[in-house]
Design a protein around this motif. Structure first.
Motif, short mmCIF file in Angstrom:
data_model
loop_
_atom_site.label_atom_id
_atom_site.label_comp_id
_atom_site.label_asym_id
_atom_site.label_seq_id
_atom_site.Cartn_x
_atom_site.Cartn_y
_atom_site.Cartn_z
N VAL A 193 -5.10 4.17 -14.25
CA VAL A 193 -5.23 5.35 -13.34
C VAL A 193 -5.23 6.57 -14.03
O VAL A 193 -6.19 7.57 -13.87
N ILE A 194 -4.23 7.00 -14.80
CA ILE A 194 -4.42 8.16 -15.61
C ILE A 194 -5.55 8.41 -16.42
O ILE A 194 -5.90 9.29 -16.67
N ALA A 195 -6.00 7.20 -17.29
CA ALA A 195 -6.89 7.31 -18.06
C ALA A 195 -8.23 7.37 -17.15
O ALA A 195 -9.19 8.22 -17.58
N LEU A 196 -8.27 7.05 -15.84
CA LEU A 196 -9.47 7.16 -14.95
C LEU A 196 -9.73 8.61 -14.77
O LEU A 196 -10.67 9.33 -14.78
N ILE A 197 -8.53 9.17 -14.31
CA ILE A 197 -8.46 10.55 -14.23
C ILE A 197 -8.86 11.73 -15.37
O ILE A 197 -9.49 12.45 -15.34
N GLY A 198 -8.17 11.01 -16.56
CA GLY A 198 -8.51 11.84 -17.64
C GLY A 198 -9.70 12.00 -18.42
O GLY A 198 -10.47 12.72 -19.01
N THR A 199 -10.63 10.70 -18.00
CA THR A 199 -11.91 10.71 -18.60
C THR A 199 -12.68 11.40 -17.55
O THR A 199 -13.92 11.45 -18.09
N THR A 200 -12.40 11.77 -16.55
CA THR A 200 -13.28 12.17 -15.40
C THR A 200 -13.29 13.83 -15.38
O THR A 200 -14.08 14.62 -15.49
N VAL A 201 -11.86 14.28 -15.24
CA VAL A 201 -11.37 15.73 -15.09
C VAL A 201 -11.27 15.91 -16.69
O VAL A 201 -9.99 16.12 -17.11
N VAL A 202 -12.24 16.41 -17.31
CA VAL A 202 -12.20 16.58 -18.93
C VAL A 202 -11.81 18.11 -19.07
O VAL A 202 -12.63 19.01 -18.62
N PRO A 203 -10.82 18.39 -19.86
CA PRO A 203 -10.67 19.88 -19.92
C PRO A 203 -11.76 20.70 -20.66
O PRO A 203 -11.94 21.73 -20.27
N TYR A 204 -12.30 20.01 -21.78
CA TYR A 204 -13.19 20.79 -22.57
C TYR A 204 -14.57 21.07 -21.53
O TYR A 204 -15.11 22.02 -21.78
N PHE A 346 -7.13 6.29 -26.50
CA PHE A 346 -6.12 7.16 -26.95
C PHE A 346 -6.48 8.54 -26.51
O PHE A 346 -5.95 9.44 -25.97
N ALA A 347 -7.84 8.84 -26.88
CA ALA A 347 -8.48 10.30 -26.21
C ALA A 347 -8.34 10.42 -24.85
O ALA A 347 -8.10 11.47 -24.28
N GLN A 348 -8.50 9.17 -24.05
CA GLN A 348 -8.68 9.36 -22.40
C GLN A 348 -7.16 9.61 -22.07
O GLN A 348 -6.90 10.68 -21.22
N ILE A 349 -6.06 9.40 -22.57
CA ILE A 349 -4.62 9.54 -22.35
C ILE A 349 -4.48 10.78 -22.92
O ILE A 349 -3.62 11.54 -21.90
N ALA A 350 -4.85 11.13 -23.90
CA ALA A 350 -4.51 12.38 -24.25
C ALA A 350 -5.21 13.57 -23.25
O ALA A 350 -4.59 14.84 -23.11
N ASN A 351 -6.41 13.32 -22.94
CA ASN A 351 -7.10 14.34 -22.05
C ASN A 351 -6.26 14.48 -20.64
O ASN A 351 -6.13 15.44 -20.10
N GLY A 352 -5.76 13.20 -20.31
CA GLY A 352 -5.04 13.24 -19.02
C GLY A 352 -3.78 14.00 -19.30
O GLY A 352 -3.21 14.79 -18.13
N ILE A 353 -3.02 14.08 -20.57
CA ILE A 353 -1.78 14.86 -20.72
C ILE A 353 -1.95 16.36 -20.82
O ILE A 353 -1.50 17.37 -20.43
N LEU A 354 -3.26 16.60 -21.54
CA LEU A 354 -3.58 17.91 -21.73
C LEU A 354 -4.44 18.96 -20.58
O LEU A 354 -4.21 19.96 -20.66
N LEU A 355 -4.87 18.13 -19.60
CA LEU A 355 -5.31 18.62 -18.60
C LEU A 355 -4.82 19.74 -17.89
O LEU A 355 -5.12 21.16 -17.64
N PRO A 356 -3.49 19.54 -17.34
CA PRO A 356 -2.82 20.50 -16.54
C PRO A 356 -2.51 21.77 -17.27
O PRO A 356 -2.59 22.95 -16.68
#
Length: 407
Positions: A193-204, A346-356
């Motif tokens: 779930v975290i990866a799905l959100i992290g790969t869609t709501v991308v910080p960059y 790894f990139a998707q999980i990192a995105n989920g953590i950095l997004l907030p």
């Protein structure tokens, strides 16, 4: 007043960026492992993306600023500004270097599924080098219009590829709609779930959209057109992801077939649904890779240019130096033996953590006086705050799981 005809714009670049190999890989694993039940997370992801990207569009069109330069201007205290710059560079520039490796590696999976592997000088991945050359050539032109048109064309091609694959696999629509509207979290699904959100709501994408909207449009009268672009392009991306999850769920869920990547799915679809399914899936995966391989370096250049006052001239040496370094790093990572799935995941999980972190910066910026009547309303702040809260909770669970504090 003459009503303007709709045309795809900067929001399509956002879709091109988040429908990358990471999305395809995560969506494939979600569908193959959990069936249709995690589609609700995709619905949240699309809504969250629209909420945040609407703010960045407003920032670019009305405020005439990129997100990077807005952050730099809002933090007047040198220490606070320094911390903000370090956090954003860590999240966007350094993160995108690893992310680019996943983009290029993922695109090679699509080519491998059709043509097989191609290595130069023993260990250098020839497909990765070719993808890097294509991305380099397009970005070197420095033409925003050319880049936008190329990406729109590839996104449309990708849409057709994945949607036709979806139709071929004949999904169960009752299960599909149940997964969309009834939230369920099976055991072991939290990181997915975290990866799905992290790969869609991308910080960059927050940086990419603000800067590209600033280039595309000129004043607040263009805001309705920017919003129409957003309301069509982002849901289109969600539809593509839904098609990938549903394809994997229809073909492989609850069956004794191990699927670890979209390339696995492309190859495994052939005996079940024919060669056309394999080729469509492979074409979609390649398209996803090439679009993200272009947008990730471009977004990094926009972010760093705004933060460090480098200017937004796409042909300047400083601007080019940023995206070239990201692109070269990605080609190297994709060519030296790392497993593509490991890089992407790894990139998707990192995105989920950095997004907030980036989302909080955006909310802060959108409440500043320079936006006048177009600064955030109470409702927009509430919706943005809810997105931040949910991403913070998911990020906390991700870290706790990584350290063994959650099963």
């Amino acid at each position: 007043m003459t009503k303007r005809k709709f045309s795809f714009g900067p929001a399509t670049l956002v879709t091109a960026a988040f429908i990358g190999p990471g999305t395809v890989t995560v969506a494939t694993k979600a569908g193959a492992s959990f069936g249709f039940v995690l589609l609700w997370a995709l619905v949240f992801s699309v809504l969250a993306t629209m909420i945040l990207q609407e703010m960045t569009a407003r920032l670019g069109v009305v405020g005439r600023k990129g997100l990077g330069e807005s952050i730099r201007e809002q933090f007047t205290n040198p220490l606070a500004r320094g911390v903000a710059v370090i956090l954003v560079i860590s999240a966007i520039v350094i993160g995108n270097a690893a992310y680019e490796g996943g983009n290029i590696a993922g695109a090679t999976l699509g080519i491998d599924a059709v043509f097989g592997e191609w290595f130069l000088a023993g260990s250098l991945n020839g497909w990765a080098l070719l993808i890097g050359i294509i991305a380099f050539t397009l970005l070197w032109t420095g033409s925003y219009k050319l880049i936008e048109r190329f990406l729109i064309a590839i996104v449309l091609l990708m849409s057709v590829s994945f949607l036709l694959t979806f139709i071929i696999t004949k999904p169960d629509f009752s299960e599909l709609f149940s997964g969309l509207f009834i939230p369920t979290l099976p055991d072991g699904a939290t990181l997915t779930v975290i990866a799905l959100i992290g790969t869609t709501v991308v910080p960059y994408n927050l940086f990419l959209h603000a800067s590209s909207a600033k280039k595309k449009w000129h004043d607040e009268n263009d805001l309705p057109e920017a919003r129409r672009d957003l309301l069509i392009s982002i849901p289109l991306g969600g539809l593509i992801t839904m098609a990938i999850i549903s394809t994997a769920a229809s073909a492989f869920f609850a069956k004794q077939i191990e699927i670890n990547s979209a390339a696995d799915m492309a190859l495994s679809l052939e005996p079940l649904f024919g060669a056309s399914a394999k080729y469509l899936m492979a074409l979609g995966l390649f398209s996803a890779g090439i679009t993200s391989a272009i947008t990730a370096p471009l977004a990094s250049a926009y972010a760093l240019a705004g933060l460090m006052q480098l200017g937004n001239d796409m042909r300047s040496i400083k601007f080019r130096a940023v995206w070239i370094s990201i692109l070269i790093t990605g080609v190297i990572l994709a060519s030296i033996g790392f497993k593509p799935i490991s890089i992407i995941w790894f990139a998707q999980i990192a995105n989920g953590i950095l997004l907030p972190i980036v989302a909080i910066f955006l909310l802060w910026t959108m409440n500043q006086s320079f936006l006048g009547k177009h600064k955030n309303s109470l409702l927009q702040n509430i919706l943005g705050g809810l997105v931040v809260l949910v991403t913070l909770m998911l990020s906390a669970r991700s870290l706790m799981s990584a350290f063994g504090l959650l099963n």
